[in-house]
Design an enzyme around this catalytic site. Structure first.
Site, PDB file in Angstrom:
ATOM      1  CB  SER A 131       6.958  48.206 -11.827  1.00 49.22           C
ATOM      2  OG  SER A 131       6.957  47.164 -10.881  1.00 49.22           O
ATOM      3  CD  GLU A 133       4.723  43.963  -7.584  1.00 48.83           C
ATOM      4  OE1 GLU A 133       3.544  43.913  -7.212  1.00 48.83           O
ATOM      5  OE2 GLU A 133       5.533  43.030  -7.409  1.00 48.83           O
ATOM      6  CE1 TYR A 155       5.010  51.328  -7.617  1.00 45.73           C
ATOM      7  CE2 TYR A 155       5.049  49.026  -8.299  1.00 45.73           C
ATOM      8  CZ  TYR A 155       5.616  50.283  -8.277  1.00 45.73           C
ATOM      9  OH  TYR A 155       6.802  50.497  -8.945  1.00 45.73           O
TER      10      TYR A 155
HETATM   11  P1  GDR Z   1       8.246  44.477  -4.263  1.00 43.85           P
HETATM   12  O1  GDR Z   1       9.420  44.692  -3.170  1.00 43.85           O
HETATM   13  O2  GDR Z   1       6.913  44.486  -3.640  1.00 43.85           O
HETATM   14  O3  GDR Z   1       8.627  43.269  -5.072  1.00 43.85           O
HETATM   15  O4  GDR Z   1       8.362  45.800  -5.161  1.00 43.85           O
HETATM   16  P2  GDR Z   1       9.486  44.367  -1.613  1.00 43.85           P
HETATM   17  O5  GDR Z   1      10.927  44.326  -1.294  1.00 43.85           O
HETATM   18  O6  GDR Z   1       8.630  45.281  -0.806  1.00 43.85           O
HETATM   19  O7  GDR Z   1       8.839  42.886  -1.501  1.00 43.85           O
HETATM   20  C1  GDR Z   1       9.417  41.762  -2.133  1.00 43.85           C
HETATM   21  C2  GDR Z   1       8.744  40.489  -1.668  1.00 43.85           C
HETATM   22  O8  GDR Z   1       9.110  40.233  -0.314  1.00 43.85           O
HETATM   23  C3  GDR Z   1       7.945  39.804   0.406  1.00 43.85           C
HETATM   24  N1  GDR Z   1       8.106  40.092   1.834  1.00 43.85           N
HETATM   25  C4  GDR Z   1       8.245  41.318   2.379  1.00 43.85           C
HETATM   26  N2  GDR Z   1       8.321  42.545   1.814  1.00 43.85           N
HETATM   27  C5  GDR Z   1       8.504  43.618   2.626  1.00 43.85           C
HETATM   28  N3  GDR Z   1       8.617  44.826   2.098  1.00 43.85           N
HETATM   29  N4  GDR Z   1       8.587  43.468   4.003  1.00 43.85           N
HETATM   30  C6  GDR Z   1       8.506  42.257   4.614  1.00 43.85           C
HETATM   31  O9  GDR Z   1       8.595  42.152   5.819  1.00 43.85           O
HETATM   32  C7  GDR Z   1       8.338  41.122   3.755  1.00 43.85           C
HETATM   33  N5  GDR Z   1       8.237  39.786   3.992  1.00 43.85           N
HETATM   34  C8  GDR Z   1       8.109  39.176   2.823  1.00 43.85           C
HETATM   35  C9  GDR Z   1       6.817  40.593  -0.240  1.00 43.85           C
HETATM   36  O10 GDR Z   1       5.559  40.006   0.078  1.00 43.85           O
HETATM   37  C10 GDR Z   1       7.207  40.510  -1.702  1.00 43.85           C
HETATM   38  O11 GDR Z   1       6.740  39.318  -2.262  1.00 43.85           O
HETATM   39  C11 GDR Z   1       9.612  46.409  -5.458  1.00 43.85           C
HETATM   40  C12 GDR Z   1       9.380  47.936  -5.389  1.00 43.85           C
HETATM   41  O12 GDR Z   1      10.631  48.587  -5.506  1.00 43.85           O
HETATM   42  C13 GDR Z   1       8.481  48.402  -6.515  1.00 43.85           C
HETATM   43  O13 GDR Z   1       8.389  49.824  -6.505  1.00 43.85           O
HETATM   44  C14 GDR Z   1       9.088  47.933  -7.845  1.00 43.85           C
HETATM   45  O14 GDR Z   1       8.279  48.356  -8.927  1.00 43.85           O
HETATM   46  C15 GDR Z   1       9.236  46.429  -7.831  1.00 43.85           C
HETATM   47  O15 GDR Z   1      10.056  46.036  -6.752  1.00 43.85           O
HETATM   48  C16 GDR Z   1       9.860  45.912  -9.122  1.00 43.85           C
END
Ligand code: GDR
Length: 328
Positions: A131, A133, A155
């Site tokens: 990933s 990440e 993670y």
């Molecule tokens: P990520 O995906 O952590 O990049 O991992 P996610 O969609 O959860 O977050 C992306 C970014 O958005 C910001 N964010 C929020 N995120 C979520 N979930 N909910 C919120 O309300 C919100 N507001 C802002 C986060 O802080 C972050 O910066 C995904 C997953 O699929 C992993 O398993 C994978 O490995 C990576 O993508 C590549």
């Protein structure tokens, strides 16, 4: 002489990537097996919903990443030619809440599979889902296969460990194990906890008249978002090479959460600023601010590139959710 049908085994087949990969491998003439939890077999209408259109073509086996004997049994029964290890606790936020179960599922689960392959099917080609990440607080933009890892979440740490274990098994035991360093990839099948689907589902529900707000955390985080259907093809390509290797899979573009909101709400004729509220509960203890991948190596060696653009991805997800929530 007729060529033999290849047999693939997918962990995480019920998820977004697993379902697209299963469809793709079936279209390529594979016999497709999947590992699922026992509870999924007992509740197929809910837990196997992403597989509903291909269910009768699949061979599903119950096992758990937390149980080495269960994995050992399935792999010795199936004896796959290709093993795609996609299953994981994949929600970054949750990994802060329960790092112990994240480490146990993601690290021990990967370790168990590697050991099963070494012992039972050393000719099997294995894909490990790494990933972006793993780059976390990256020292350079864009990130490529040579960028140093600096994970910022349990993670991310679990994926770095899985990545190094996979490489070590490859080098120590001469196994064909390839890792994809996949940047964010989304689709209408994305879980609602991830930010893209959270946004598109809220935009659609609000368009249909729901009187709700969209609570989000860091709107300035930037991600390299591609379409999951494109990314599973790269997984398959990696296992068709002469040598096992690791590849960054990304679009090469980055956009903020705010830009995603803007486009998604525009798609339903609304202004995101009227509907989004910043809620500190959705901030992470340590954030990854900017991810953008350089997938030159995948383009040159695999002939792979992302096909779906960012605006098309947002549109696809919003249009799907408009239809989905009109039926609710
Ligand atoms: P990520 O995906 O952590 O990049 O991992 P996610 O969609 O959860 O977050 C992306 C970014 O958005 C910001 N964010 C929020 N995120 C979520 N979930 N909910 C919120 O309300 C919100 N507001 C802002 C986060 O802080 C972050 O910066 C995904 C997953 O699929 C992993 O398993 C994978 O490995 C990576 O993508 C590549």
């Amino acid at each position: 002489m007729a060529t033999q049908t290849k047999r693939a085994l997918i962990t995480g087949i019920t998820g977004q990537d697993g379902s697209y990969l299963a469809e793709y491998l079936l279209s390529q003439g594979y016999e497709v097996h999947g590992i699922v939890r026992r509870v999924a077999l007992e509740d197929p209408s809910n837990r196997l919903v992403r597989l509903s259109s291909i269910l009768e073509k699949l061979h599903l086996h119950s096992a758990s990443l937390e149980s080495f004997p269960s994995l050992y049994r399935v792999i010795s029964e199936v004896r796959p030619d290709e093993l795609y290890h996609l299953a994981a606790q994949s929600f970054v936020s949750y990994s802060f809440e329960d790092s112990f179960s994240t480490f146990s599922t993601n690290i021990d689960g990967t370790h168990s599979l590697l050991e099963c392959v070494r012992d039972l099917v050393p000719e099997c080609r294995m894909y490990f889902a790494g990933s972006s990440e793993m780059f976390g607080h990256a020292a350079e933009v864009p990130q490529s296969e040579t960028t140093r890892f600096y994970p910022r979440s349990p993670y991310g740490i679990s994926k770095v460990t899985g990545f190094h274990m996979s490489r070590n098994y490859r080098e120590s035991y001469n196994l064909f194990i390839a890792s994809g360093i996949m940047f964010n990839h989304e689709s209408p099948r994305r879980g609602f906890e991830f930010v893209t689907r959270k946004i598109t589902s809220h935009a659609a529900r609000i368009r249909h008249g729901a009187r709700i707000k969209l609570p989000l955390g860091n709107l300035d985080a930037k991600r390299d978002w591609g379409f999951a259907g494109d990314y599973v093809k790269a997984m398959h390509q990696m296992l068709q090479q002469d040598q096992p290797d690791d590849f960054v899979i990304a679009t090469g573009q980055t956009h903020s959460v705010r830009e995603f909101c803007q486009l998604a709400f525009e798609e339903v004729g609304l202004n995101y600023e009227d509907h989004v509220v910043v809620d500190p509960r959705f901030y992470r203890p340590a954030e990854v601010h900017v991810l953008m991948g350089d997938s030159t190596k995948a383009r040159e060696k695999l002939g792979w590139k992302a096909e779906v653009t960012f605006p098309d991805l947002v549109r696809m997800m919003v249009q799907h959710d408009l239809e989905h929530f009109s039926r609710k």
